[in-house]
Design a protein around this motif. Structure first.
Motif, PDB file in Angstrom:
ATOM      1  N   ASN A  44       0.809  -1.199   0.000  1.00  0.00           N
ATOM      2  CA  ASN A  44       0.000   0.000   0.000  1.00  0.00           C
ATOM      3  C   ASN A  44       0.860   1.274   0.000  1.00  0.00           C
ATOM      4  OD1 ASN A  44      -1.535   2.201   1.069  1.00  0.00           O
ATOM      5  ND2 ASN A  44      -3.078   0.725   1.746  1.00  0.00           N
ATOM      6  N   GLU A  79      -0.027   4.341   0.363  1.00  0.00           N
ATOM      7  CA  GLU A  79      -0.402   5.268   1.441  1.00  0.00           C
ATOM      8  C   GLU A  79       0.364   4.930   2.718  1.00  0.00           C
ATOM      9  OE1 GLU A  79      -2.796   7.932   1.715  1.00  0.00           O
ATOM     10  OE2 GLU A  79      -2.433   7.865  -0.441  1.00  0.00           O
ATOM     11  N   GLN A  80       0.453   3.619   2.989  1.00  0.00           N
ATOM     12  CA  GLN A  80       1.186   3.186   4.183  1.00  0.00           C
ATOM     13  C   GLN A  80       2.668   3.530   4.051  1.00  0.00           C
ATOM     14  OE1 GLN A  80       0.230  -0.975   4.206  1.00  0.00           O
ATOM     15  NE2 GLN A  80      -1.555  -0.706   5.520  1.00  0.00           N
ATOM     16  N   PHE A 119       3.999   5.939   2.326  1.00  0.00           N
ATOM     17  CA  PHE A 119       4.196   7.383   2.458  1.00  0.00           C
ATOM     18  C   PHE A 119       4.081   7.823   3.917  1.00  0.00           C
ATOM     19  CE2 PHE A 119       2.639  11.802   2.433  1.00  0.00           C
ATOM     20  CZ  PHE A 119       3.780  12.390   1.910  1.00  0.00           C
ATOM     21  N   TYR A 120       3.131   7.247   4.604  1.00  0.00           N
ATOM     22  CA  TYR A 120       2.943   7.583   6.029  1.00  0.00           C
ATOM     23  C   TYR A 120       4.228   7.300   6.816  1.00  0.00           C
ATOM     24  CZ  TYR A 120       0.358   7.998  10.475  1.00  0.00           C
ATOM     25  OH  TYR A 120      -0.094   8.385  11.709  1.00  0.00           O
ATOM     26  N   CYS A 121       4.823   6.139   6.560  1.00  0.00           N
ATOM     27  CA  CYS A 121       6.087   5.784   7.232  1.00  0.00           C
ATOM     28  C   CYS A 121       7.188   6.766   6.865  1.00  0.00           C
ATOM     29  CB  CYS A 121       6.538   4.378   6.833  1.00  0.00           C
ATOM     30  SG  CYS A 121       5.445   3.074   7.399  1.00  0.00           S
ATOM     31  N   GLN A 122       7.280   7.066   5.571  1.00  0.00           N
ATOM     32  CA  GLN A 122       8.329   7.980   5.123  1.00  0.00           C
ATOM     33  C   GLN A 122       8.171   9.358   5.746  1.00  0.00           C
ATOM     34  OE1 GLN A 122       7.800   7.235   0.778  1.00  0.00           O
ATOM     35  NE2 GLN A 122      10.001   7.585   0.783  1.00  0.00           N
ATOM     36  N   GLN A 123       6.928   9.807   5.846  1.00  0.00           N
ATOM     37  CA  GLN A 123       6.696  11.128   6.413  1.00  0.00           C
ATOM     38  C   GLN A 123       7.092  11.170   7.888  1.00  0.00           C
ATOM     39  OE1 GLN A 123       5.289  13.670   8.335  1.00  0.00           O
ATOM     40  NE2 GLN A 123       6.475  14.869   6.867  1.00  0.00           N
ATOM     41  N   ILE A 129       5.973  -3.054   7.050  1.00  0.00           N
ATOM     42  CA  ILE A 129       4.630  -3.407   6.584  1.00  0.00           C
ATOM     43  C   ILE A 129       4.527  -4.915   6.335  1.00  0.00           C
ATOM     44  CG2 ILE A 129       2.995  -3.098   4.668  1.00  0.00           C
ATOM     45  CD1 ILE A 129       4.180  -0.156   4.513  1.00  0.00           C
TER      46      ILE A 129
END
Lengths: 499, 254
Positions: free
Chosen positions: A445, A447-448, A450-454, A466
């Motif tokens: 995913n 979105e997942q 990107f969330y981690c990267q952010q 993940i």
């Protein structure tokens, strides 16, 4: 009765964007890690010339000074095998195996009978050290007894005496044949009959060594028992045989690890594992399978064609946990025969394939006794150009009233050139049983990620995180000693260190 | 701290941001308001480095660095935090494990030693009190099964732990009841300081009663149509966006 076969194939549409390229690059890096256990041990081996006929079976049995009944068992199996055909129903593509090309016995030469571990060839000790398995007294992993199987023979078994004080028998299969012939004779082939299937029948004819354990009535084995299988010699098949018996009320947790050198030829590994859980006994069997998977172009690798089955009597429980990351071809269905009333079967599996690996793995839960229950949790992760299939049978017999099964099969795709497939077979022959099956296929995913990267986490670590989360339900079933190895294998960091 | 110069951004075939200029100094709190479709989320996504946005022209400097040339995780490690409008669930990944991985990635980037599990837990518990978060949160997976309000509080909790230099909070008030709004606002206010700046994206003036901004900007059709002090938000609340449209038209004509 219902029969069901559905196939969920996955290859997701590509949406090219900079991020996707980033993540696919990271996936590539993660899945292109070098195989760390690919070295070859230079040791003089005593091997049979390649080829297989009845005389090979006889010579093998002589070499091991086996009793007549065992030779008879082998011969019976060999003759049956000649009449059988190699199964081709799995979702696996590989060239026909030339059974005459392999050698059926290979063992490190030893000058005399070993009296103690000190006499084990230092080359072998070093080999196992490199693999992270210490056989030396002072460095042994606390709480784990190891049987080390090198090519066709067991080279060392640790903690034997300590276990013996509680009546627990743990030794190589060959030793057991000599020392505890009655137990071996009683249970060998009692779960996987000599005529069971092509590969198991071949194993019954030519098995060389393996592990044996017996847990007496009411004894809880105080440490993890483990076998570490190593294929070293070229052009040699490994056919090990493992037999575990937990007597009434006994408990044992058993671990199995495997590695092999990198070679361009495919090597055959056709093992048989039989578990016997008598009334109220509990056997937990965990595998971390990391045979050489072949190179990035799909050259070489182990053909892992394995029959594993357990028989659970009244109130007994058998749990299989496997983390399958290696082998070019995996054909493996650890199964439970739930014979006794109220017996329980469990199967927890993570199968990860990449490059050109192919895995067709799953389980069979055969409900025979009343109020038997089984749980199947399968997590497939496919990367590269690999194909990963779950194949499982849940069979509820007529007399198995009140039986229950819950199955969950999830597939995760990394990249767009791999495949994930699910083949669930369900047979129910009574009206009081409940069977549940859930399946999902998803792509990693964005979105997942990107969330981690952010939050500052690199994309490689985000993928690990993940994937690890995806496998959590299975990984938490592994004993501590193995969890670490499994996490390293998957390139994962285990969560749960806090809280 | 953060300087945006004439930023023009395309998403798909459409130009969404049509030349944004914004200058945020250390310690300042700015709020961006604007009707749906004005480009608020595009601005947040572009600044944080999400895929799918094309920079047509303009630049963004963050503490003197070219922000847009940095990978999203480097932006984060340099102290750029995005409070997500829709925080994503990551099943099986423990919230605490995730946050420790994040904090350690940031610490490593700064050349600081990693924090161990025990010290981290102590720190986390202290911050959880601030957000009135239940301790069961430590045992749950990232955002999995969280209510809308818990997800938003979890975002601010993460911010409190990671101590960024700049935080962009994208509709942190959406879906919050009045109590949760107060808690989130208290969390944000407790992090205000002379070295830390904030950019709040919101639809509602209500948030700005709790987190009082230094400046308010109105985004309209991809441009900042009007800037002012906190009283601008009240004016918007009273009059709606209609009069902004008039202003935008005039400036477009000029």
């Amino acid at each position: 009765m219902t029969k069901q076969r559905d196939q969920i194939s996955g290859s997701c549409a590509t949406d090219i964007s900079a991020r996707e390229e980033d993540s696919s690059h990271a996936i590539k890096q993660l899945t292109e890690q070098e195989y760390k256990y690919g070295f070859v041990t230079e040791i003089e081996e005593d091997s049979f010339a390649p080829g297989l006929d009845e005389s090979v079976v006889v010579r093998l049995s002589e070499k091991k000074r086996e009793p007549q009944w065992l030779l008879d068992f082998r011969i019976k199996a060999f003759r049956r095998w000649l009449t059988m055909e190699e199964p081709r129903w799995a979702f696996l593509r590989y060239p026909t195996i030339d059974y005459q090309a392999a050698s059926y016995y290979s063992a490190p030469k030893k000058k005399k009978t070993l009296q103690s571990l000190d006499e084990v060839d230092p080359e072998l000790i070093e080999t196992y050290n490199k693999l992270g398995i210490s056989l030396e007294e002072q460095k042994r992993l606390q709480g784990v007894a190891v049987d080390a199987v090198f090519d066709s023979v067991s080279v060392a078994t640790t903690f034997r005496e300590e276990l013996a004080r509680q009546g627990i028998l743990f030794c190589s299969f060959s030793d057991a044949v000599q020392t505890y012939p009655d137990l071996v004779k009683k249970y060998l082939g009692s779960v996987v009959p000599y005529s069971d299937n092509f590969f198991a029948t071949l194993n019954s004819a030519v098995f060389s060594d393996g592990s044996f354990a017996y847990i007496p009535k009411g004894v809880r084995c105080p440490m993890e028992l483990s076998t570490y299988f190593r294929i070293n010699a070229a052009n040699t098949g490994q056919f090990e045989r493992t037999l575990l018996i937990a007597d009434e009320g006994g408990y044992v947790s058993y671990l199995e690890g495997c590695t092999a050198p990198m070679r361009d030829e495919n090597q055959l590994h056709a093992a048989v594992v039989e578990l016997v859980a008598l009334d109220s006994a509990h056997i937990k069997y965990s595998t971390v399978q990391n045979w050489y998977p072949g190179n990035k172009k799909g050259i070489g690798g182990i053909y892992n064609l394995v029959t594993k089955r357990g028989k659970a009597m009244k109130n007994a429980k058998i749990s299989w946990t496997q983390v399958e990351t290696g082998s070019a071809i995996t054909w493996k269905y650890p199964s439970c025969l739930l014979v006794g009333d109220n017996s329980v079967g469990e199967f927890y599996s993570v199968a990860m394939t990449n490059n050109f690996q192919q895995a067709d793995t799953g389980t069979k839960m055969i409900h025979i006794g009343k109020n038997t229950s089984s749980t199947i949790v399968s997590k497939g992760i496919s990367a590269g150009r690999s194909q990963n299939s779950y194949r499982g049978l849940v069979s509820i017999q007529q007399k198995a009233t009140g039986a229950r099964n819950y199955s969950q099969c999830d597939s995760l795709l990394l990249g767009d050139q791999c495949g994930a497939h699910t083949f669930p077979y369900i047979e129910v022959r009574n009206t009081s049983s409940v069977v549940e099956h859930e399946a999902s296929t998803s792509k990693i995913n964005e979105e997942q990620l990107f969330y981690c990267q952010q939050r500052g986490i690199s994309i490689e670590n985000a993928i690990s995180l993940i994937v690890n989360g995806f496998c959590k339900e299975v990984l938490r079933e592994l004993p501590m000693e193995f969890a670490v190895e499994a996490q390293n294998l998957l390139g994962l960091q285990l969560e749960g260190t806090v809280g | 701290m953060l300087n945006i110069h004439h930023l023009v951004v395309k998403a798909g075939d459409a130009i969404i941001l049509k030349g944004i200029d914004l200058h945020i100094k250390p310690g300042e709190v700015h709020a961006i308001m604007g009707p749906n479709g004005s480009g608020k989320s595009t601005l947040a996504n572009t600044l944080s480095g999400r895929a799918g946005y094309e920079i047509v022209s303009g630049s963004v400097s963050f503490q003197g660095q070219d922000l847009l040339s940095l990978a999203p995780e480097i932006r984060a490690r340099e102290g750029f935090f995005l409070g997500f409008q829709y925080p994503v669930e990551i099943p099986g990944v423990g919230n605490m494990y995730f946050l420790r991985a994040a904090l350690n990635a940031i610490r490593k980037h700064r050349g600081e030693p990693e924090i161990d599990a025990l010290d981290f837990l102590t720190l986390a518990k202290e911050k959880m009190k601030l957000l009135e978060l239940d301790e069961t949160l430590t045992k749950r997976s990232v955002n999995e099964g969280f209510s809308g309000g818990e997800k938003k509080r979890n975002e601010i909790f993460q911010m409190a732990l990671l101590q960024p230099k700049f935080a962009l909070l994208d509709e942190i008030d959406s879906g919050l009841d009045i109590d949760a709004l107060r808690i989130v606002a208290n969390g944000v206010n407790s992090l205000r300081g002379p070295e830390r700046s904030f950019l709040l994206i919101t639809h509602y003036q209500r948030l700005l009663d709790y987190i009082v901004p230094d400046y308010v900007h109105v985004l309209f059709h991809g441009k900042i149509a009007k800037s002012g002090g906190k009283e601008l938000a009240l004016e918007l609340e009273e009059k709606g966006y209609g009069w902004i449209e008039e202003i935008a038209k005039k400036s477009g004509d000029a």
